[in-house]
Write a protein that holds these residues in place. Structure first.
Motif, short mmCIF file in Angstrom:
data_model
loop_
_atom_site.label_atom_id
_atom_site.label_comp_id
_atom_site.label_asym_id
_atom_site.label_seq_id
_atom_site.Cartn_x
_atom_site.Cartn_y
_atom_site.Cartn_z
N ASP A 85 51.86 -11.96 27.89
CA ASP A 85 53.28 -12.59 27.24
C ASP A 85 52.68 -12.00 26.02
N ASP A 86 53.15 -11.54 24.87
CA ASP A 86 52.76 -11.56 23.57
C ASP A 86 53.13 -12.91 22.92
N ALA A 87 54.03 -13.28 23.21
CA ALA A 87 54.82 -14.58 21.99
C ALA A 87 54.02 -16.08 22.69
N LEU A 89 50.91 -15.56 23.70
CA LEU A 89 49.93 -15.33 23.79
C LEU A 89 49.52 -15.94 22.01
N ALA A 90 50.69 -15.90 21.54
CA ALA A 90 50.57 -16.18 20.30
C ALA A 90 50.40 -17.72 19.95
N ARG A 91 51.91 -18.35 20.49
CA ARG A 91 51.88 -20.04 20.63
C ARG A 91 50.67 -20.44 20.74
N LYS A 93 47.30 -19.22 20.92
CA LYS A 93 46.07 -19.18 20.13
C LYS A 93 46.48 -20.20 18.98
N ALA A 94 47.81 -19.94 18.29
CA ALA A 94 48.16 -21.51 17.53
C ALA A 94 47.89 -22.83 17.58
N ASP A 98 45.16 -24.50 15.62
CA ASP A 98 45.01 -25.63 14.64
C ASP A 98 44.56 -27.09 15.22
#
Length: 138
Positions: A85-87, A89-91, A93-94, A98
Motif C-alpha cells: 500500500d503506497d500510502a 508505506l510512505a507513512r 518510512k516517514a 523521523d
C-alpha cells in the motif's frame, strides 16, 4: 520493563501480577503454537492479540472461550499490508526516518561483519544468539 521466562514462570500469573490483575491490553506474538492459549488467558477484557508469525512447529489451538469470554480481538498481520500500500508505506518510512533523525528510534546492533565474513554472519543468525540487528558491511 518486564521479562517473563515462560519455562520457569507462569505466564498468566506473572502478567496478572505485573498489571495488578488487569491483564495485557495488547499482545504481539510471533510464535503461535500451544503458548497461544495462555497468552489469551493473560489478556484483559477487550484486548487485542496481533499474530505476526508462526515460529512454532506445533498446532495453534483456537481459545474459543477466552476469546468469547473476554471479547478479544485476534488479528493476523503480514508486512505486505504495509509494503503493498503506497500510502501506508510512505507513512511508515516517514515515521522511521523521523524517529531516527530525532534519536527516538535507535537501532540495536548485535554484531557487525565484513562482507568477507558473510558465512560467519549467517551462522550467527542461525544460532539465534543475537539481540538486535546483524550488520554486514560491503
Amino acid at each position: 520493563a518486564h521479562v517473563i521466562a515462560t519455562q520457569q514462570q507462569d505466564l498468566v500469573a506473572e502478567v496478572a501480577r505485573i498489571t495488578a490483575g488487569a491483564g495485557a491490553r495488547v499482545v504481539f506474538d510471533p510464535i503461535g503454537g500451544p503458548q497461544f492459549v495462555p497468552l489469551t488467558e493473560a489478556m484483559a477484557r477487550g484486548g487485542i492479540l496481533l499474530e505476526y508469525g508462526a515460529l512454532s512447529s506445533e498446532p495453534t489451538p483456537f481459545p474459543l472461550f477466552n476469546v468469547l469470554g473476554k471479547s478479544l480481538t485476534l488479528k493476523g498481520y503480514l508486512y505486505s499490508e504495509i509494503v503493498s500500500d503506497d500510502a501506508a508505506l510512505a507513512r511508515a518510512k516517514a515515521f522511521i526516518v523521523d524517529g531516527l533523525d530525532k534519536g527516538v528510534l535507535v537501532p540495536l546492533i548485535a554484531k557487525v561483519f565484513t562482507f568477507a565474513q558473510i558465512q560467519d554472519a549467517h551462522r550467527y543468525l542461525e544460532s539465534n544468539e543475537q539481540i538486535g540487528k546483524v550488520v554486514v558491511t560491503v
